[in-house]
Design a protein around this motif. Structure first.
Motif, PDB file in Angstrom:
ATOM      1  N   ASP A  61     -61.199  64.330 -71.060  1.00 25.04           N
ATOM      2  CA  ASP A  61     -60.440  64.180 -72.306  1.00 25.04           C
ATOM      3  C   ASP A  61     -60.519  62.730 -72.769  1.00 25.04           C
ATOM      4  O   ASP A  61     -59.514  62.099 -73.111  1.00 25.04           O
ATOM      5  CB  ASP A  61     -58.982  64.629 -72.076  1.00 25.04           C
ATOM      6  N   TYR A  64     -58.095  60.212 -71.278  1.00 17.14           N
ATOM      7  CA  TYR A  64     -56.689  60.617 -71.112  1.00 17.14           C
ATOM      8  C   TYR A  64     -56.519  61.461 -69.853  1.00 17.14           C
ATOM      9  O   TYR A  64     -55.531  62.164 -69.675  1.00 17.14           O
ATOM     10  CB  TYR A  64     -56.185  61.332 -72.373  1.00 17.14           C
ATOM     11  N   HIS A 104     -49.517  63.119 -66.879  1.00 16.22           N
ATOM     12  CA  HIS A 104     -50.535  63.777 -66.049  1.00 16.22           C
ATOM     13  C   HIS A 104     -51.569  62.737 -65.596  1.00 16.22           C
ATOM     14  O   HIS A 104     -51.638  61.653 -66.164  1.00 16.22           O
ATOM     15  CB  HIS A 104     -51.243  64.879 -66.848  1.00 16.22           C
ATOM     16  N   PHE A 150     -54.542  72.820 -75.140  1.00 16.50           N
ATOM     17  CA  PHE A 150     -55.987  72.927 -75.395  1.00 16.50           C
ATOM     18  C   PHE A 150     -56.497  74.352 -75.196  1.00 16.50           C
ATOM     19  O   PHE A 150     -57.684  74.581 -75.021  1.00 16.50           O
ATOM     20  CB  PHE A 150     -56.743  71.962 -74.487  1.00 16.50           C
ATOM     21  N   PHE A 169     -52.280  70.232 -70.579  1.00 12.58           N
ATOM     22  CA  PHE A 169     -53.525  70.000 -71.320  1.00 12.58           C
ATOM     23  C   PHE A 169     -54.656  70.676 -70.553  1.00 12.58           C
ATOM     24  O   PHE A 169     -54.496  71.858 -70.197  1.00 12.58           O
ATOM     25  CB  PHE A 169     -53.708  68.491 -71.558  1.00 12.58           C
ATOM     26  N   ARG A 203     -48.379  51.945 -75.343  1.00  8.38           N
ATOM     27  CA  ARG A 203     -48.230  53.183 -76.116  1.00  8.38           C
ATOM     28  C   ARG A 203     -48.157  54.258 -75.052  1.00  8.38           C
ATOM     29  O   ARG A 203     -49.045  54.341 -74.215  1.00  8.38           O
ATOM     30  CB  ARG A 203     -49.445  53.384 -77.029  1.00  8.38           C
ATOM     31  N   ASP A 205     -48.253  57.926 -73.771  1.00  4.85           N
ATOM     32  CA  ASP A 205     -48.852  59.211 -74.121  1.00  4.85           C
ATOM     33  C   ASP A 205     -47.902  60.373 -73.831  1.00  4.85           C
ATOM     34  O   ASP A 205     -47.356  60.473 -72.729  1.00  4.85           O
ATOM     35  CB  ASP A 205     -50.133  59.361 -73.272  1.00  4.85           C
ATOM     36  N   VAL A 206     -47.694  61.241 -74.803  1.00  5.87           N
ATOM     37  CA  VAL A 206     -46.841  62.446 -74.685  1.00  5.87           C
ATOM     38  C   VAL A 206     -45.639  62.207 -73.782  1.00  5.87           C
ATOM     39  O   VAL A 206     -45.286  63.025 -72.942  1.00  5.87           O
ATOM     40  CB  VAL A 206     -47.640  63.682 -74.187  1.00  5.87           C
ATOM     41  N   GLU A 262     -45.344  58.325 -77.776  1.00  3.25           N
ATOM     42  CA  GLU A 262     -45.921  59.415 -78.570  1.00  3.25           C
ATOM     43  C   GLU A 262     -45.111  60.653 -78.260  1.00  3.25           C
ATOM     44  O   GLU A 262     -44.985  61.032 -77.083  1.00  3.25           O
ATOM     45  CB  GLU A 262     -47.389  59.642 -78.217  1.00  3.25           C
ATOM     46  N   LYS A 301     -52.766  74.092 -84.830  1.00  2.00           N
ATOM     47  CA  LYS A 301     -53.449  73.035 -85.577  1.00  2.00           C
ATOM     48  C   LYS A 301     -54.550  73.567 -86.484  1.00  2.00           C
ATOM     49  O   LYS A 301     -54.700  73.160 -87.626  1.00  2.00           O
ATOM     50  CB  LYS A 301     -54.042  72.079 -84.549  1.00  2.00           C
ATOM     51  N   HIS A 337     -56.643  58.686 -83.093  1.00  2.00           N
ATOM     52  CA  HIS A 337     -57.820  59.325 -82.497  1.00  2.00           C
ATOM     53  C   HIS A 337     -57.648  60.834 -82.349  1.00  2.00           C
ATOM     54  O   HIS A 337     -58.593  61.531 -81.938  1.00  2.00           O
ATOM     55  CB  HIS A 337     -58.079  58.684 -81.133  1.00  2.00           C
ATOM     56  N   ASP A 338     -56.435  61.344 -82.656  1.00  2.00           N
ATOM     57  CA  ASP A 338     -56.190  62.795 -82.587  1.00  2.00           C
ATOM     58  C   ASP A 338     -56.133  63.423 -83.969  1.00  2.00           C
ATOM     59  O   ASP A 338     -55.923  64.643 -84.070  1.00  2.00           O
ATOM     60  CB  ASP A 338     -54.831  63.082 -81.923  1.00  2.00           C
ATOM     61  N   GLU A 398     -60.647  69.504 -77.145  1.00  2.00           N
ATOM     62  CA  GLU A 398     -59.699  70.365 -77.877  1.00  2.00           C
ATOM     63  C   GLU A 398     -60.467  71.210 -78.886  1.00  2.00           C
ATOM     64  O   GLU A 398     -60.297  72.426 -78.981  1.00  2.00           O
ATOM     65  CB  GLU A 398     -58.656  69.511 -78.602  1.00  2.00           C
ATOM     66  N   ARG A 428     -60.170  66.438 -84.188  1.00  2.00           N
ATOM     67  CA  ARG A 428     -60.015  65.053 -83.725  1.00  2.00           C
ATOM     68  C   ARG A 428     -61.352  64.293 -83.810  1.00  2.00           C
ATOM     69  O   ARG A 428     -61.380  63.071 -83.947  1.00  2.00           O
ATOM     70  CB  ARG A 428     -59.512  65.050 -82.290  1.00  2.00           C
TER      71      ARG A 428
HETATM   72  O1  TEU Z   1     -52.034  63.662 -77.524  1.00  2.00           O
HETATM   73  C1  TEU Z   1     -50.906  64.493 -77.461  1.00  2.00           C
HETATM   74  C2  TEU Z   1     -51.100  65.705 -78.267  1.00  2.00           C
HETATM   75  O2  TEU Z   1     -50.303  66.589 -78.287  1.00  2.00           O
HETATM   76  C3  TEU Z   1     -52.365  65.787 -78.988  1.00  2.00           C
HETATM   77  O3  TEU Z   1     -53.171  66.551 -78.136  1.00  2.00           O
HETATM   78  C4  TEU Z   1     -52.189  66.385 -80.356  1.00  2.00           C
HETATM   79  O4  TEU Z   1     -51.070  67.187 -80.422  1.00  2.00           O
HETATM   80  C5  TEU Z   1     -53.338  67.237 -80.661  1.00  2.00           C
HETATM   81  O5  TEU Z   1     -54.470  66.601 -80.154  1.00  2.00           O
HETATM   82  C6  TEU Z   1     -53.414  67.367 -82.157  1.00  2.00           C
HETATM   83  O6  TEU Z   1     -54.621  68.027 -82.428  1.00  2.00           O
HETATM   84  C7  TEU Z   1     -52.147  62.734 -76.454  1.00  2.00           C
HETATM   85  C8  TEU Z   1     -53.387  61.907 -76.704  1.00  2.00           C
HETATM   86  O7  TEU Z   1     -53.214  61.159 -77.911  1.00  2.00           O
HETATM   87  C9  TEU Z   1     -54.551  62.857 -76.798  1.00  2.00           C
HETATM   88  O8  TEU Z   1     -55.755  62.163 -77.154  1.00  2.00           O
HETATM   89  C10 TEU Z   1     -54.719  63.534 -75.447  1.00  2.00           C
HETATM   90  O9  TEU Z   1     -55.737  64.514 -75.555  1.00  2.00           O
HETATM   91  C11 TEU Z   1     -53.414  64.211 -75.011  1.00  2.00           C
HETATM   92  O10 TEU Z   1     -52.251  63.430 -75.225  1.00  2.00           O
HETATM   93  C12 TEU Z   1     -53.462  64.440 -73.496  1.00  2.00           C
HETATM   94  O11 TEU Z   1     -53.365  63.203 -72.845  1.00  2.00           O
END
Ligand code: TEU
Ligand code: CA
Length: 575
Positions: A61, A64, A104, A150, A169, A203, A205-206, A262, A301, A337-338, A398, A428
């Protein structure tokens, strides 16, 4: 009046390392490539760099999925390269934020390798293992009905132990068990490791997924299981989240460091304020997803959802006013990036209007209250991948997972076409194509073969061309960042009020601070229109009060009427 602090006034530039700049010709962006561009970033006027994960990772990923929090993924460079980057930023009076991914790890992390080795492993409880559910016919099922973001189940069966482990994920991203104090302590050590190296913050992540519902009960889904989307707020913001966040804040406070969380799948203002209101001593701010999910349908999405300026007005008004009233703080963003490229996603346009659309969006987001985040390439108005590109150009796990799942469902052609339309709008991958530095081969991103194809328009849409063009998106972003600093008492700390609550093309708002009043008028369409300004703009407004605009300012049509050209943006200031 909100308390004045540096991180509220700062603008943050997000770098996706694989796609920023390749210094050694292997086709992969790297940390020395970033160091080579620090003067470009200083010249843009950003104050902080947020770097997406560069830790050792199998890259399932794109980093990530971390295999070692204290080692650098070799193709990105070395620890010395990171230290040089930190020094280079600090020498330019800029700050450095890293991505902390601790919901994770990678399944290749030694912790997980040890944990999965046996149910008796000392690290078994560092992750979330559960026995299968056996139904009355003797069939085996995962412990509950949770789905991975995913696609597929959030549980993977492990033959060694006959148990399942949880991964919200990919299966290669097993969730850490935050109920285990050893995990919490280890995360704190990882933070101190990087803070001791001079990192200025994280930052996270989730970060709202780290606390799960006790007992991991089934999600209350009412739609067919295979369509279940985790966005049903089921495992987000569990009961111990704020306890965990306060623990992270204690580490950050040892270094006066900064943290943006996030938080996907949380929509309740009060819940967000519990994480970001200053008296809570948790996070400085969070990314919430209201704006970047307003075009997501009920089936997730890649399902369609129409939106209007009314949708956008209610989202912006909600977060601008609730934070101001309750001492919270916003993280302002349109891209990361998402998410796909905002100029393609939120302002579909004819090519001739691309610069106007990108600079209108810069004005729309740039004059709001909050810390402003700019994603790499957004300052250039980079756009989505061409609709003609085949699916094999989409590299993201994803995108590919959800596409393959759809193919396996034998969808009708029209259903598959509809899915492809959504992928071409929101995948993404659109924000992960290499940065277009110049018109040379591969946009000057690499002298080798890029890991992902460079967008076809690099020949005429690139940083070098824009650096010498005063009418470019890049030149305009510099003006937006300068205006935020010049009018900070109004733009950063002033209050917010929507103007013209009904218009279907014009988004207009007002900021009032101790310095004066800023009025923002943006035409969100590619059509020219006449905007009635009576009782929408202060009667005293004059075109002479324009301090920022993306067209040459023209005289007002006549009192009470303003001509707005396609994607025109105007900012008035009255001191
Ligand atoms: O993203 C969190 C997340 O929920 C995203 O996956 C988003 O909701 C989705 O991609 C929208 O299409 C974070 C990171 O920014 C992402 O790049 C990682 O894939 C994810 O967590 C797992 O670490
Ligand atoms: Ca490289």
């Amino acid at each position: 009046n909100p308390k004045r602090v540096w991180w509220k006034e700062a603008s943050v530039y997000q770098i996706y390392p694989a796609s920023f700049s390749d210094s050694n010709g292997d086709g992969i962006g790297d940390i020395p490539g970033i160091v080579n561009k620090l003067d470009y970033l200083k010249d843009l006027g950003v104050d902080v760099v947020w770097l997406c994960p560069v830790y050792e990772s199998p890259q399932v990923d794109m980093g990530y999925d971390i295999a070692d929090y204290r080692a650098i993924h070799a193709p990105y460079g070395t620890m010395e390269n990171v230290e040089a980057l930190i020094e280079g930023l600090h020498d330019r009076d800029m700050k450095f934020v890293m991505d902390l991914v601790v919901n994770h790890t990678s399944d290749q992390h030694v912790w997980f390798q040890e944990s999965r080795s046996s149910p008796q492993s000392t690290k078994r409880d560092w992750y979330i293992w559960r026995k299968p559910v056996i139904d009355k016919e003797g069939n085996m099922h995962p412990p509950n009905n949770w789905a991975s973001i995913f696609g597929g189940s959030a549980w993977t069966f492990d033959d060694i132990s006959g148990e399942y482990y949880l991964h919200l994920f990919c299966p290669e991203q097993p969730d850490l068990n935050w109920e285990n104090p050893h995990v919490v302590d280890e995360v704190h050590q990882v933070m101190r490791y990087w803070l001791n190296k001079g990192v200025d913050g994280f930052r996270m992540d989730v970060i709202n997924l780290i606390s799960k519902e006790p007992g991991l009960p089934n999600a209350p889904i009412t739609i067919p299981e295979q369509d279940f989307q985790p966005a049903d707020l089921f495992f987000a913001n569990g009961p111990r989240l704020h306890e965990y966040l306060r623990g992270l804040r204690e580490i950050l406070d040892e270094y006066d460091a900064f943290a943006v969380g996030e938080m996907p799948f949380v929509a309740d203002e009060q819940e967000v304020l519990r994480s970001v209101a200053s008296h809570r001593k948790e996070l400085n701010m969070i990314f919430q997803f209201d704006m970047v999910s307003m075009d997501n349908g009920k089936a997730g999405k890649f399902s369609p959802q129409d939106w209007t300026l009314d949708t956008l007005r209610s989202i912006v008004n909600r977060w601008q006013t609730c934070m101001y009233r309750h001492d919270g703080w916003n993280a302002l963003f349109l891209e990361n990036h998402d998410q796909s490229r905002s100029v393609s996603r939120f302002t579909p346009h004819k090519t001739a209007h691309r610069t106007a659309a990108a600079t209108m969006l810069a004005t729309f987001i740039g004059m709001q209250a909050g810390t402003l985040f700019i994603y790499q390439g957004q300052e250039l108005g980079m756009s989505n991948l061409p609709a003609s590109w085949p699916m094999n150009e989409y590299k993201d796990v994803e995108t590919q997972n959800l596409y393959q799942l759809a193919l396996a469902q034998d969808l009708e052609k029209n259903q598959l076409d509809a899915l492809l339309n959504e992928i071409r709008l929101k995948a993404r991958d659109h924000s992960r194509s290499p940065i277009q530095w110049d018109s040379e081969r591969h946009g000057g991103f690499t002298t080798g073969t890029p890991w992902m194809r460079v967008n076809d328009d690099y020949t005429h849409h690139n940083a070098k061309q824009q650096l010498s063009d005063p009418g470019s998106v890049l030149a305009y972003w510099k003006r937006v960042l300068r205006a935020r600093k010049k009018f900070r008492d109004t733009v950063i700390y002033g209050d917010f009020r929507l103007l013209d609550l009904e218009h279907d093309a014009v988004f207009s708002y007002q900021r009032t601070g101790c310095q004066g009043v800023i009025t923002v008028v943006t035409n969100f369409t590619g059509k020219q229109l006449t905007w009635e300004t009576l009782d929408r703009l202060p009667p005293s407004w004059r075109m002479q009060d324009v301090v920022l605009s993306n067209y040459p300012v023209q005289a007002a049509l006549q009192p009470g009427k303003m001509l707005l050209r396609p994607f025109e943006a105007l900012v008035f200031f009255e001191g």
